[in-house]
Design an enzyme around this catalytic site. Sequence first.
Site, mmCIF file in Angstrom:
data_model
loop_
_atom_site.group_PDB
_atom_site.id
_atom_site.type_symbol
_atom_site.label_atom_id
_atom_site.label_comp_id
_atom_site.label_asym_id
_atom_site.label_seq_id
_atom_site.Cartn_x
_atom_site.Cartn_y
_atom_site.Cartn_z
ATOM 1 N N CYS A 2 13.602 -8.863 -5.284
ATOM 2 C CA CYS A 2 14.870 -9.460 -5.673
ATOM 3 C C CYS A 2 14.639 -10.522 -6.748
ATOM 4 C CB CYS A 2 15.624 -10.115 -4.520
ATOM 5 S SG CYS A 2 16.062 -8.977 -3.220
ATOM 6 N N ARG A 27 11.366 -7.029 -10.273
ATOM 7 C CA ARG A 27 11.264 -7.593 -8.919
ATOM 8 C C ARG A 27 12.045 -6.780 -7.886
ATOM 9 N NH1 ARG A 27 9.547 -12.829 -9.019
ATOM 10 N NH2 ARG A 27 10.441 -13.183 -6.972
ATOM 11 N N TRP A 75 16.088 -5.719 -4.134
ATOM 12 C CA TRP A 75 15.137 -4.839 -3.453
ATOM 13 C C TRP A 75 15.521 -4.931 -1.984
ATOM 14 C CZ3 TRP A 75 10.971 -5.414 0.133
ATOM 15 C CH2 TRP A 75 10.082 -4.344 0.170
ATOM 16 N N ASN A 101 17.210 -14.418 -2.530
ATOM 17 C CA ASN A 101 15.963 -13.652 -2.467
ATOM 18 C C ASN A 101 15.209 -14.149 -1.250
ATOM 19 O OD1 ASN A 101 13.495 -12.390 -2.928
ATOM 20 N ND2 ASN A 101 12.829 -13.936 -4.405
ATOM 21 N N GLY A 102 14.876 -13.248 -0.325
ATOM 22 C CA GLY A 102 14.166 -13.669 0.892
ATOM 23 C C GLY A 102 14.802 -13.018 2.101
ATOM 24 N N GLU A 482 -8.456 1.607 -5.718
ATOM 25 C CA GLU A 482 -7.466 1.202 -6.716
ATOM 26 C C GLU A 482 -6.952 2.412 -7.500
ATOM 27 O OE1 GLU A 482 -5.656 -1.175 -7.131
ATOM 28 O OE2 GLU A 482 -5.011 -1.158 -9.210
ATOM 29 N N LYS A 486 -3.014 3.417 -7.576
ATOM 30 C CA LYS A 486 -2.247 3.558 -8.827
ATOM 31 C C LYS A 486 -1.516 4.886 -8.861
ATOM 32 C CE LYS A 486 -1.884 0.350 -10.233
ATOM 33 N NZ LYS A 486 -2.454 -0.678 -9.482
ATOM 34 N N GLU A 489 1.381 4.886 -6.341
ATOM 35 C CA GLU A 489 2.472 3.970 -6.674
ATOM 36 C C GLU A 489 3.443 4.532 -7.695
ATOM 37 O OE1 GLU A 489 1.197 -0.664 -6.497
ATOM 38 O OE2 GLU A 489 0.120 0.535 -7.957
ATOM 39 N N HIS A 505 -17.436 12.530 6.812
ATOM 40 C CA HIS A 505 -17.171 12.207 8.220
ATOM 41 C C HIS A 505 -15.736 12.553 8.626
ATOM 42 C CE1 HIS A 505 -21.076 10.359 8.582
ATOM 43 N NE2 HIS A 505 -20.838 9.650 7.498
ATOM 44 N N LYS A 604 7.528 -5.768 -7.446
ATOM 45 C CA LYS A 604 6.272 -6.325 -7.944
ATOM 46 C C LYS A 604 5.793 -7.501 -7.109
ATOM 47 C CE LYS A 604 3.668 -7.403 -11.961
ATOM 48 N NZ LYS A 604 2.639 -6.451 -11.521
HETATM 49 C C1 G6P Z 1 3.014 -5.744 -4.261
HETATM 50 C C2 G6P Z 1 2.860 -4.963 -5.550
HETATM 51 C C3 G6P Z 1 1.404 -4.625 -5.799
HETATM 52 C C4 G6P Z 1 0.568 -5.906 -5.768
HETATM 53 C C5 G6P Z 1 0.731 -6.639 -4.442
HETATM 54 C C6 G6P Z 1 0.060 -7.996 -4.459
HETATM 55 O O1 G6P Z 1 2.795 -4.923 -3.181
HETATM 56 O O2 G6P Z 1 3.634 -3.778 -5.529
HETATM 57 O O3 G6P Z 1 1.266 -4.018 -7.069
HETATM 58 O O4 G6P Z 1 -0.769 -5.581 -5.966
HETATM 59 O O5 G6P Z 1 2.119 -6.864 -4.207
HETATM 60 O O6 G6P Z 1 0.670 -8.800 -5.430
HETATM 61 P P1 G6P Z 1 0.067 -10.129 -5.983
HETATM 62 O O7 G6P Z 1 1.134 -10.721 -6.860
HETATM 63 O O8 G6P Z 1 -0.218 -11.005 -4.799
HETATM 64 O O9 G6P Z 1 -1.181 -9.804 -6.724
#
Ligand code: G6P
Length: 609
Positions: A2, A27, A75, A101-102, A482, A486, A489, A505, A604
């Site tokens: 948000c 956001r 969001w 937001n929250g 990672e 990616k 996501e 395993h 994000k």
């Molecule tokens: C969210 C985002 C991720 C990010 C994570 C941690 O889940 O979608 O892309 O890596 O938060 O965010 P930060 O701002 O703490 O690195």
Amino acid sequence: MCGIVGYIGSRVAQPLLIEGLKRLEYRGYDSAGVAVLEGDHLRIARAVGRVAEVEEKLDQLGGFAGTLGIAHTRWATHGGVTEANCHPHRDDKSGIALVHNGIIENYAALRTYLEEKGHVFSSETDTEVLAMLIGELYEGDLEKAVKAALREVTGAYAIAVLCEHDPNTLVVARKGSPLMVGVGSGEYVVASDASAIIAHTSQAFPLDDYNVVRITREGFRTSTINDVPVSPKMMQLEMDLEQIELGGFSHFMQKEIYEQPKVLRTTLRGRLDHNEGRVILGGLASFAKELIKARRFILTAQGTALHAAMIGEYLLEDLAKISAEVEYGSEFRYRNPIIEENTVVVAVSQSGETADTLCALREAKDRGAMALGVVNVVGSSIARETDAGVYLRVGPEVGVASTKAFTGQVTVLTMLALYMARRRFMSPEVCARCLRQLDEIPAKVEQTLESDYRVRKVTERYVERDNWLFLGRGYNYPTALEGALKLKEISYIHAEGMPAAEMKHGPIALIDDGMPVVFIANKGRQYDKVMSNIAEVRSRGGHVIAVATEGDNDIKSVAEEVLYIPECEEYLSPILAVVPLQLMAYHAAVLRGHDVDKPRNLAKSVTVE
Ligand code: G6P
């Protein structure tokens, strides 16, 4: 998670609010809305979908002319994605409109209380409860009503509130979710982050938890919800507009992948003292004496930052010979962690606002740990709540899928490990050699990016496949995680990352004819072992895409596809190896027709636990 914007001044608020929302759309982007006071008449436009949908609604309504307004991009947490659940929310008695937001945790009890008083709700949200509560407590003073309501609330909030009966007042408040006030001349822009402010002013201050700011066109006053006056900590925003614009790229993610050589140079600038063979980290200076006593590091983070933290664990143990471990912030907090004397907790976060990481940090501090931050956003909550820290300096990251922040985090953690190593036992000569190797990394990332066309071609061949594996060992086990994250996501392809050895395993059962299996198979201590794991995949029909070291011709005989990275020391290899994986995810998302910068269901900055 948000985004909120508010404006009070002499300009028409609507275009500023819309522009701010577009900057904050990363956001959250499932619905949006705007409320503007025209004289004493409150006008609201809300729509499911992107900010563009609200703009269309505003056009149909002929636009709003007022100079005081609030806006929100959502969001969803409480209540589905419907227009009734969109912000701004209103009360049914006192002309209140609010964006939030929250999460208000005690919303159910408050709602029952308000319903008993006769209030009728039109949404399923916790936010409407707060709007109603403020309305219920309003007796002609908006600030007073907001404070009284917030004293009844548990949970997290950043809010902006206005009232039909007070056309010269905007009240904002924060606990747990970020909020900033930009101070222009005779006007104020409030927003969840600086990107929505910077076009109007570079003077701003962040709110601390429990702070309330009453803003009029003539000035502002900051105090706590209990009415204790607070002096705001004014800061100069260093961001410039260019950094948050696409500048010729198709997507922010693509731009941010390509920015990596440049921003990593900034991350390193002034921090490597080649003559003395040492790392200079200004943010740790005041803490140097404490750090030397450190016996154990706990790195805590979520998402991509957690993968960087895992590499940090390897770096601290390997280079600085100090015990280190990594833990999800969300798990650390609730498992009664043991913090012995001289434990350092490092919170790794791009935004500096991730609630899970922030709560873990607070828990660790309460239990006596020293707290360091490895954060990108200057002045963010984690940056402010840590004893010391090192900023990433990679500039604003707009794409939801984190890329340059990851390589920035790994670069900073490498410097931290060398900083610790040098203080513990490493000679200036050995350290100077490492610094030279580290200094070469941005140019090597540049070289790695030259394979973009080839990465795209390889991705095209496999993009229809719905299940992928990413495997690596040692330093590149987190890189494999990672790479898989990616892909998940932004292209919504199911991908698993794991240590290459773990595959046999259990997960090996997944491998069928033509399944893409990405190996990070750079030259290093475990190269031969990785080659054996590749053979295991090949003999079961999997298609191997290998990320390998330039000049390694042997790998061509075992892998269908090879993506080369320049030769480098093993401890630096994740910074290079992740680049083709970032590009692969990017191309897969584009080829599948997804919105790369705004992937479904994600946000994000996740400021709720
Ligand atoms: C969210 C985002 C991720 C990010 C994570 C941690 O889940 O979608 O892309 O890596 O938060 O965010 P930060 O701002 O703490 O690195």
